[in-house]
Design an enzyme around this catalytic site. Sequence first.
Site, short mmCIF file in Angstrom:
data_model
loop_
_atom_site.label_atom_id
_atom_site.label_comp_id
_atom_site.label_asym_id
_atom_site.label_seq_id
_atom_site.Cartn_x
_atom_site.Cartn_y
_atom_site.Cartn_z
N HIS A 1 12.36 -2.57 -0.57
CA HIS A 1 11.20 -3.60 -0.85
C HIS A 1 11.61 -4.24 -2.17
O HIS A 1 11.25 -5.59 -2.36
CB HIS A 1 10.23 -3.14 -1.18
CG HIS A 1 9.64 -2.54 0.39
ND1 HIS A 1 9.06 -1.26 0.27
CD2 HIS A 1 9.17 -2.66 1.69
CE1 HIS A 1 8.23 -0.72 1.64
NE2 HIS A 1 8.46 -1.47 2.14
N ARG B 1 0.42 -1.26 0.04
CA ARG B 1 -0.45 -0.16 -0.19
C ARG B 1 0.99 1.74 0.01
O ARG B 1 0.82 2.60 0.74
CB ARG B 1 -0.75 -0.01 1.16
CG ARG B 1 -0.48 -0.26 2.58
CD ARG B 1 -1.45 -0.40 3.16
NE ARG B 1 -0.71 -0.70 4.30
CZ ARG B 1 -0.88 -0.27 6.05
NH1 ARG B 1 -0.68 1.16 6.02
NH2 ARG B 1 0.19 -1.02 6.98
#
Length: 381
Positions: free
Chosen positions: A199, A192
């Site tokens: 990441h 989100r």
Amino acid sequence: MTGNEGVIRPHGGRLVNRVTQKNPTGTFSITISEDLANDVENIADGIFSPLEGFLGQQDFESVVSRGRLSNDIAWTVPIVLDVDKETATKAKQAGTVALKTAENGEFAMLHVEETYTFEKQKTAQAVYGTIDTNHPGVTKTFSMNDYLIGGKIDYMQRPKDDPIRKYRMTPAQTRKAFSDAGWKTIVAFQTRNPPHVAHEMLQKESLTTHDGVFVNPLIGKKKSGDFVDEVILESYLAMIENYYPQNRCKLATLHTEMRYAGPKEAIHHAIMRQNYGCTHIIIGRDHAGVGKYYSPFAAQEIFSGYSDLEIEPIFFPAFYYCKKCLAFTNERACPHSPEFHEQISGTKLRTLIDEGNSPSEFIMRPEVVKVIMDHKKPFVE
Ligand SMILES: [Zn+2]
């Protein structure tokens, strides 16, 4: 040979399909929010398999009290339609009611099986682990109407495509895409936020030992200060285009609201990704959490009570760039103190961007920063 070896089964064993060509009928209609309309579409497409509609009382109470449907199948987040008393009475009398949104008119039918009341405090405590009204999920639960309607749905009319919706895929479509790519092990990545390089590295770490990554940003209502949907989607597209090998990563949007239910939502996230055909899901620290309501590892620990789930969680610590290790690493592999780590909090990142400054390339890819900077209002107000 069935041709299905290695393909993970949908949750509950069968992919639900409640999409029909029939026209909406019935004399009574209920207007619901866009968020709820998204979830009706998710039910219809089997993203919420095995649910075929809104929870009845027995299933609802079972989900609240023990995180399972009454037939024992794992389910942790109640999917319900709340209405006032008068609407509940009329719906019961009508038997079948049309569902509509203010924007798109009638789009689905609900076959009313029962209407019932529920205890809001007990529900909030069970799902969110708190009754503190500073928690967005608790506030939402307390502001719900007093009656719930249970029953199967039939879905007739999808909303018009828009620049984000065109990235939405059904589980039937993702399963075909994974199969066409020749992938047998697929790792789901829930997100989100625009991607940090950390990441990306975490996803690529799992690509070393699995066939593909399924990036599945959550599109829908979020809290103030979160990134807006366009920024999340476009920044991931920029990352994938510039930094991923061909055919190792697929992206589709998942249109459902964040509930910030921490561990309970981690299970819900895993179930949805199993329905899409993913064999694994990355569960990070404080997955689907908000504030300090959940211990950082609660979302990982809850899986030990759900060993019957066929999708497997992969637990990753937070990644960061370490100037001593000269690598993206994590606290399991790096002995160096935080002063050598390139890391940034969400709040600091927001301040940096608000002031027109770029984070370092070890934090965020320049292509991703550009997407954020080019957007007039990158944050939910
Ligand atoms: Zn280090």
